[in-house]
Motif scaffolding. Structure first.
Motif, PDB file in Angstrom:
ATOM      1  N   TRP A  58       0.337   4.307   9.194  1.00 44.06           N
ATOM      2  CA  TRP A  58      -0.448   4.521   7.985  1.00 44.06           C
ATOM      3  C   TRP A  58      -1.920   4.709   8.330  1.00 44.06           C
ATOM      4  O   TRP A  58      -2.492   3.957   9.104  1.00 44.06           O
ATOM      5  CB  TRP A  58      -0.293   3.312   7.059  1.00 44.06           C
ATOM      6  N   ARG A  82      -0.874   8.423  -6.720  1.00 44.21           N
ATOM      7  CA  ARG A  82      -0.800   9.893  -6.685  1.00 44.21           C
ATOM      8  C   ARG A  82       0.066  10.460  -7.795  1.00 44.21           C
ATOM      9  O   ARG A  82      -0.021  11.645  -8.117  1.00 44.21           O
ATOM     10  CB  ARG A  82      -0.278  10.349  -5.329  1.00 44.21           C
ATOM     11  N   MET A  83       0.935   9.616  -8.344  1.00 43.33           N
ATOM     12  CA  MET A  83       1.789  10.068  -9.445  1.00 43.33           C
ATOM     13  C   MET A  83       1.065  10.056 -10.791  1.00 43.33           C
ATOM     14  O   MET A  83       1.460  10.754 -11.725  1.00 43.33           O
ATOM     15  CB  MET A  83       3.013   9.134  -9.569  1.00 43.33           C
ATOM     16  N   PRO A  90      12.207   6.174   2.769  1.00 41.16           N
ATOM     17  CA  PRO A  90      11.044   5.442   3.287  1.00 41.16           C
ATOM     18  C   PRO A  90      10.875   4.052   2.684  1.00 41.16           C
ATOM     19  O   PRO A  90      10.316   3.170   3.335  1.00 41.16           O
ATOM     20  CB  PRO A  90       9.855   6.338   2.930  1.00 41.16           C
ATOM     21  N   PHE A  91      11.338   3.853   1.444  1.00 39.74           N
ATOM     22  CA  PHE A  91      11.161   2.527   0.849  1.00 39.74           C
ATOM     23  C   PHE A  91      12.311   1.587   1.190  1.00 39.74           C
ATOM     24  O   PHE A  91      12.372   0.461   0.740  1.00 39.74           O
ATOM     25  CB  PHE A  91      10.972   2.633  -0.667  1.00 39.74           C
ATOM     26  N   GLU A 151       4.699  14.428   1.095  1.00 40.71           N
ATOM     27  CA  GLU A 151       3.333  14.467   1.593  1.00 40.71           C
ATOM     28  C   GLU A 151       2.976  13.155   2.317  1.00 40.71           C
ATOM     29  O   GLU A 151       2.385  13.160   3.393  1.00 40.71           O
ATOM     30  CB  GLU A 151       2.434  14.665   0.376  1.00 40.71           C
ATOM     31  N   LEU A 152       3.351  12.027   1.713  1.00 41.20           N
ATOM     32  CA  LEU A 152       2.972  10.718   2.264  1.00 41.20           C
ATOM     33  C   LEU A 152       3.824  10.303   3.452  1.00 41.20           C
ATOM     34  O   LEU A 152       3.340   9.708   4.405  1.00 41.20           O
ATOM     35  CB  LEU A 152       3.100   9.634   1.186  1.00 41.20           C
ATOM     36  N   PHE A 153       5.112  10.569   3.370  1.00 42.55           N
ATOM     37  CA  PHE A 153       6.034  10.017   4.363  1.00 42.55           C
ATOM     38  C   PHE A 153       6.756  11.103   5.173  1.00 42.55           C
ATOM     39  O   PHE A 153       7.557  10.784   6.048  1.00 42.55           O
ATOM     40  CB  PHE A 153       7.082   9.129   3.676  1.00 42.55           C
ATOM     41  N   ARG A 206       0.817  -1.218   0.000  1.00 42.61           N
ATOM     42  CA  ARG A 206       0.000   0.000   0.000  1.00 42.61           C
ATOM     43  C   ARG A 206       0.845   1.260   0.000  1.00 42.61           C
ATOM     44  O   ARG A 206       0.442   2.276  -0.541  1.00 42.61           O
ATOM     45  CB  ARG A 206      -1.004  -0.003   1.148  1.00 42.61           C
ATOM     46  N   ARG A 207       2.027   1.188   0.591  1.00 45.46           N
ATOM     47  CA  ARG A 207       2.907   2.353   0.549  1.00 45.46           C
ATOM     48  C   ARG A 207       3.309   2.678  -0.880  1.00 45.46           C
ATOM     49  O   ARG A 207       3.272   3.822  -1.326  1.00 45.46           O
ATOM     50  CB  ARG A 207       4.180   2.094   1.367  1.00 45.46           C
ATOM     51  N   ARG A 208       3.713   1.622  -1.600  1.00 45.57           N
ATOM     52  CA  ARG A 208       4.163   1.814  -2.976  1.00 45.57           C
ATOM     53  C   ARG A 208       3.005   2.216  -3.874  1.00 45.57           C
ATOM     54  O   ARG A 208       3.128   3.091  -4.732  1.00 45.57           O
ATOM     55  CB  ARG A 208       4.735   0.517  -3.529  1.00 45.57           C
ATOM     56  N   GLU A 225       0.102   3.556  -3.129  1.00 48.53           N
ATOM     57  CA  GLU A 225      -0.440   4.888  -2.857  1.00 48.53           C
ATOM     58  C   GLU A 225       0.405   5.950  -3.559  1.00 48.53           C
ATOM     59  O   GLU A 225      -0.114   6.879  -4.171  1.00 48.53           O
ATOM     60  CB  GLU A 225      -0.463   5.136  -1.341  1.00 48.53           C
ATOM     61  N   LEU A 226       1.719   5.787  -3.479  1.00 50.80           N
ATOM     62  CA  LEU A 226       2.625   6.721  -4.171  1.00 50.80           C
ATOM     63  C   LEU A 226       2.352   6.688  -5.671  1.00 50.80           C
ATOM     64  O   LEU A 226       2.208   7.729  -6.314  1.00 50.80           O
ATOM     65  CB  LEU A 226       4.083   6.340  -3.887  1.00 50.80           C
ATOM     66  N   VAL A 233       5.084  14.175  -3.616  1.00 59.51           N
ATOM     67  CA  VAL A 233       4.187  13.134  -3.110  1.00 59.51           C
ATOM     68  C   VAL A 233       4.848  12.373  -1.959  1.00 59.51           C
ATOM     69  O   VAL A 233       4.207  12.083  -0.940  1.00 59.51           O
ATOM     70  CB  VAL A 233       3.765  12.163  -4.242  1.00 59.51           C
ATOM     71  N   VAL A 234       6.144  12.093  -2.102  1.00 57.55           N
ATOM     72  CA  VAL A 234       6.855  11.382  -1.035  1.00 57.55           C
ATOM     73  C   VAL A 234       6.875  12.229   0.245  1.00 57.55           C
ATOM     74  O   VAL A 234       6.654  11.723   1.342  1.00 57.55           O
ATOM     75  CB  VAL A 234       8.295  11.025  -1.481  1.00 57.55           C
TER      76      VAL A 234
END
Lengths: 133, 307
Positions: free
Chosen positions: B303, A90-91, B292-293, B279-281, A82-84, A86-87, B276-277
């Motif tokens: 989350w 949004r892209m 983060p990855f 914003e998310l992380f 879900r982390r990947r 979701e990114l 986006v990164v």
């Protein structure tokens, strides 16, 4: 294009969503025919590049489905996914792909009806995008 | 920046090589230079054309002790390489250079003609005959620079800027046009842009964080993510692989876009991803934290499923 078949690639976790889709089929629930299912060992297997590759090869939509958070067969695969994803989601607008064409969701093995509903809603959303553009 | 030369000479007492810049005889701009001896270091310069991110050379020199002249943005790349373990902190000696902002040499050449001396040693843009507002020919990243001072350095050179960091630059030019496009227009935009791509991989080679080099996924025959054919969809996929592999790692140094010989605005993709990164992380590449990855702790996952 009205009436065009919507081509959707579905990446489904072997342990839950795939069984859920199977259940929907066994129960003869009505589903759009344009779904191509690719069974994966875990939603954590779904590299965002697989999704992008599917779009590049001409998919109208890509659906990723795995076990509910907390239920991963391997413990944490869906958390990583879900982390990947979701990114990635949004892209998509920046990449020129309508975000409605991509969806990731959690479906358990017993949720056949939920699966059918998800596929129907997703297909309709893609049809709307196709007609709008 | 005269004081740079003695600092490089002093650094050479404890390192094998110092990465810096020397004047290019051909074009009147600075080019990257490797200084191995104090005599070579006499050629060192630091001016407004030292745009190159020298951190790109660090992973391949990992077996040596390396000195490196770094601007604020370069230091972020170095910090990121260290955070990811590609470079050892003890293996680099960072000479932090206070940066006045770098100019886009191509733009300067367009204004003043190829090969003219496009700047002076003090970092001020000084053109023969003509004058142009400095902002007009600055690199995009230098407008509204967030990090004029290096995040890591062992010694500094030049006066630290007393000015407050400039406010974020308003999108202009292609950024403004891109932001106003519909998604369908963007699809066409990228198709047009990547029909120009010649697959030279300069974007990858110029990128300090593209550390895989010869084992790059883009060129793998199996499973063949992107075909070798130089056509728009394949080149587009190739670039998406690069962008994807830079998620949470790109420090926004703009080297890919600067290196692109056919002028594809690659930073539109990377800037979006970096936003986006963040914003998310809540993560911005170029500090001490791992990307983060590269890190995930199931016990401390915060989350929000409903986000």
């Amino acid at each position: 294009m009205p009436g065009k078949d919507v081509k959707i690639v579905g990446f489904l976790c072997n342990w839950c969503a795939y069984a859920g889709a199977d259940m929907a089929g066994m129960a003869r629930m009505e589903q759009p025919a344009g779904m191509r299912i690719i069974r994966v060992p875990c939603s954590g297997r779904v590299d965002p590049l697989l999704v992008l590759k599917a779009f590049q090869e001409g998919a109208d939509g890509v659906l990723v489905s795995g076990c509910h958070p907390g239920d991963c067969h391997y413990g944490s695969g869906n958390y990583l996914a879900r982390r990947r994803l979701e990114l990635l989601g949004r892209m998509l607008p920046a990449l020129g792909i309508e975000p409605e064409r991509f969806h990731y969701t959690w479906v358990s093995a017993s949720e056949g009806a939920r699966w059918a509903e998800i596929v129907n809603t997703f297909t309709e959303a893609i049809k709307d995008v196709d007609e709008g553009s | 920046m005269e004081e740079l030369i003695p600092i490089i000479k002093k650094a050479l007492e404890q390192v094998d090589v110092v990465l810096g810049w020397a004047q290019s005889p051909a074009a009147g701009v600075a080019v990257p230079a490797f200084f191995h001896t104090p005599a070579e270091a006499d050629a060192a310069v630091f001016d407004s054309t030292c745009a190159h991110n020298l951190a790109v050379y660090l992973p391949r020199l990992a077996d040596k002790k390396v000195g490196i002249v770094a601007k604020g943005c370069d230091a972020r790349s170095i910090a990121q390489l260290i955070a990811e373990g590609a470079v050892k902190r003890s293996g680099v000696f960072v000479i932090g250079a206070s940066c006045p902002g770098m100019i886009d040499v191509k733009k300067a050449w367009r204004c003043f003609g190829f090969g003219k001396q496009v700047c002076d040693a003090a970092g001020k843009v000084a053109m023969e005959g003509k004058t142009v507002a400095r902002e007009e020919i600055l690199l995009w990243k230098c407008r509204g620079c967030r990090d004029p001072e290096p995040v890591i350095c062992d010694v500094t050179v030049g006066e630290a800027s007393s000015e407050a960091p400039a406010p974020p630059a308003e999108p202009a030019g292609i950024r403004k046009r891109f932001a106003a496009m519909t998604v369908a227009e963007r699809r066409q935009f990228w198709q047009d842009q990547f029909s120009r791509c010649i697959r030279c991989y300069a974007c990858r080679e110029a990128c300090p964080l593209c550390v895989c080099r010869d084992v790059c996924t883009i060129q793998a025959h199996e499973p063949g993510w992107a075909g070798a054919a130089v056509d728009s969809p394949q080149s587009w996929m190739a670039q998406l692989i690069r962008v994807n592999h830079l998620a949470g790692r790109c420090t926004g140094c703009e080297e890919c876009e600067r290196a692109c010989p056919v002028g594809i605005p690659l930073m539109l993709l990377l800037e979006e991803q970096n936003d986006v990164v963040e914003e998310l992380f809540g993560y911005r590449a170029g500090g001490e934290a791992k990307p983060p990855f590269l890190t995930f702790d199931i016990k401390n996952d915060t989350w929000d499923e409903e986000r």
